[in-house]
Design a protein around this motif. Structure first.
Motif, PDB file in Angstrom:
ATOM      1  N   MET A  75       5.401  -7.026  10.693  1.00  0.00           N
ATOM      2  CA  MET A  75       5.141  -5.898   9.795  1.00  0.00           C
ATOM      3  C   MET A  75       5.949  -6.054   8.500  1.00  0.00           C
ATOM      4  N   MET A  76       5.510  -5.331   7.483  1.00  0.00           N
ATOM      5  CA  MET A  76       6.116  -5.431   6.164  1.00  0.00           C
ATOM      6  C   MET A  76       6.615  -4.063   5.687  1.00  0.00           C
ATOM      7  N   THR A  77       7.372  -4.100   4.611  1.00  0.00           N
ATOM      8  CA  THR A  77       7.660  -2.900   3.844  1.00  0.00           C
ATOM      9  C   THR A  77       6.670  -2.853   2.688  1.00  0.00           C
ATOM     10  N   GLY A  78       5.974  -1.746   2.544  1.00  0.00           N
ATOM     11  CA  GLY A  78       5.056  -1.570   1.426  1.00  0.00           C
ATOM     12  C   GLY A  78       5.723  -0.768   0.328  1.00  0.00           C
ATOM     13  N   VAL A  79       5.678  -1.290  -0.891  1.00  0.00           N
ATOM     14  CA  VAL A  79       6.331  -0.638  -2.038  1.00  0.00           C
ATOM     15  C   VAL A  79       5.288  -0.343  -3.110  1.00  0.00           C
ATOM     16  N   ILE A  80       5.211   0.906  -3.530  1.00  0.00           N
ATOM     17  CA  ILE A  80       4.330   1.312  -4.624  1.00  0.00           C
ATOM     18  C   ILE A  80       5.185   1.626  -5.841  1.00  0.00           C
ATOM     19  N   LEU A  81       4.927   0.947  -6.938  1.00  0.00           N
ATOM     20  CA  LEU A  81       5.676   1.167  -8.174  1.00  0.00           C
ATOM     21  C   LEU A  81       4.979   2.227  -9.013  1.00  0.00           C
ATOM     22  N   VAL A  82       5.615   3.364  -9.157  1.00  0.00           N
ATOM     23  CA  VAL A  82       5.085   4.435 -10.012  1.00  0.00           C
ATOM     24  C   VAL A  82       5.909   4.407 -11.286  1.00  0.00           C
ATOM     25  N   GLY A  83       5.423   3.713 -12.301  1.00  0.00           N
ATOM     26  CA  GLY A  83       6.233   3.542 -13.497  1.00  0.00           C
ATOM     27  C   GLY A  83       5.412   3.595 -14.752  1.00  0.00           C
ATOM     28  N   GLY A  84       6.072   3.353 -15.857  1.00  0.00           N
ATOM     29  CA  GLY A  84       5.399   3.347 -17.148  1.00  0.00           C
ATOM     30  C   GLY A  84       5.286   4.737 -17.747  1.00  0.00           C
ATOM     31  N   SER A 123       5.367  -1.157   8.410  1.00  0.00           N
ATOM     32  CA  SER A 123       6.153  -0.278   9.267  1.00  0.00           C
ATOM     33  C   SER A 123       7.055   0.635   8.450  1.00  0.00           C
ATOM     34  N   GLU A 124       7.168   0.344   7.168  1.00  0.00           N
ATOM     35  CA  GLU A 124       7.968   1.146   6.249  1.00  0.00           C
ATOM     36  C   GLU A 124       7.236   1.208   4.922  1.00  0.00           C
ATOM     37  N   GLN A 125       7.254   2.397   4.288  1.00  0.00           N
ATOM     38  CA  GLN A 125       6.596   2.550   2.997  1.00  0.00           C
ATOM     39  C   GLN A 125       7.533   3.249   2.022  1.00  0.00           C
ATOM     40  N   ILE A 126       7.568   2.713   0.797  1.00  0.00           N
ATOM     41  CA  ILE A 126       8.474   3.204  -0.237  1.00  0.00           C
ATOM     42  C   ILE A 126       7.692   3.482  -1.510  1.00  0.00           C
ATOM     43  N   VAL A 127       7.977   4.599  -2.152  1.00  0.00           N
ATOM     44  CA  VAL A 127       7.456   4.910  -3.473  1.00  0.00           C
ATOM     45  C   VAL A 127       8.633   4.895  -4.443  1.00  0.00           C
ATOM     46  N   VAL A 128       8.531   4.054  -5.470  1.00  0.00           N
ATOM     47  CA  VAL A 128       9.600   3.953  -6.469  1.00  0.00           C
ATOM     48  C   VAL A 128       9.169   4.725  -7.705  1.00  0.00           C
ATOM     49  N   THR A 129       9.937   5.741  -8.056  1.00  0.00           N
ATOM     50  CA  THR A 129       9.603   6.559  -9.221  1.00  0.00           C
ATOM     51  C   THR A 129      10.863   7.129  -9.831  1.00  0.00           C
ATOM     52  N   ASN A 130      10.871   7.277 -11.144  1.00  0.00           N
ATOM     53  CA  ASN A 130      12.006   7.919 -11.806  1.00  0.00           C
ATOM     54  C   ASN A 130      11.822   9.423 -11.926  1.00  0.00           C
ATOM     55  N   ASP A 131      10.710   9.932 -11.363  1.00  0.00           N
ATOM     56  CA  ASP A 131      10.466  11.379 -11.344  1.00  0.00           C
ATOM     57  C   ASP A 131      10.015  11.772  -9.936  1.00  0.00           C
ATOM     58  N   PRO A 132      10.942  11.886  -8.992  1.00  0.00           N
ATOM     59  CA  PRO A 132      10.585  12.131  -7.589  1.00  0.00           C
ATOM     60  C   PRO A 132       9.957  13.495  -7.321  1.00  0.00           C
TER      61      PRO A 132
END
Length: 222
Positions: free
Chosen positions: A1-10, A43-52
């Motif tokens: 399994m992987m960690t899924g990362v979504i980049l919410v940027g710009g 198995s792990e999911q992450i959302v990266v954002t500067n406005d949580p």
């Protein structure tokens, strides 16, 4: 399994300030759609954002919401945060402007990475797509070095990593059409993808991408 990362940027200037991750496509918020599509191999999911704040009530408690260590540095800033905090060694990183992300494609990329590479990226529709790639967690060090040197571009990152490509033919032989990399930067492109996703909901076959895909030359978030 992987960690899924979504980049919410710009700054979403070409979207008139609208956050792509919070727009609806296929009857659901884009970030929720991406999380659903990515979950089978993550198995792990992450959302990266500067406005949580907009995501706190929207996302389930098991979705990790993190911010950039180096804000306003483009996709590399978000990649560094996601790679640094990922619990799994294999990290699948996508942009929030990609509604057709493919778990089967990510699984193939993960297998390719395990041949001894730091990352595996799709090379489809005439270009390489760093934002549908699978990276080793250790790539965080390389990304951080680039940020410290003032190099914040994805093209520079690819010059620093030992990465492998997976070609369009390889995906098609596995029954995966290359449209999984399609994305949008403008409202016009978003409208086209709305039509495409609507058509896909009535067909299990993913068609070829159109001319609004976003490979390396135009794939920077923003």
């Amino acid at each position: 399994m992987m960690t899924g990362v979504i980049l919410v940027g710009g700054q979403n200037k070409r979207m008139h300030g609208q956050c792509k991750a919070l727009m609806e496509i296929g009857g659901e918020t884009l970030v929720l759609r991406q999380l659903r599509l990515m979950k089978p191999v993550c198995s792990e999911q992450i959302v990266v954002t500067n406005d949580p704040k907009p995501f706190l009530k929207l996302l389930e408690p098991d979705i990790r919401i993190i911010t950039d260590f180096a804000p306003d540095r483009g996709p590399l800033g978000g990649m560094h945060a996601g790679l640094s905090l990922a619990r799994n060694r294999d990290v699948w990183i996508v942009g929030s402007h990609m509604p057709l992300v493919s778990a089967p494609a990510a699984r193939l990329l993960q297998e390719k990475k395990h041949d001894g590479f730091e990352a595996a990226l799709p090379w489809v529709q005439g270009g390489v797509y760093p934002l549908h790639g699978v990276y080793d967690r250790s790539c965080a060090d390389t990304v951080w070095s680039l940020l410290q040197r003032g190099n914040a571009g994805l093209s520079q990152l690819l010059k620093e990593l030992f990465w492998a490509e997976l070609t369009e033919t390889a995906f098609q032989e596995a029954g995966i059409e290359p449209g999984f990399v399609d994305c949008f930067h403008t409202l016009e492109q978003y409208d086209k993808l709305l039509v495409k996703v609507s058509a896909l909901q009535s067909s299990p076959i993913l068609p070829q991408g159109d001319n609004y895909h976003c490979e390396l030359k135009s794939g920077e978030l923003g």
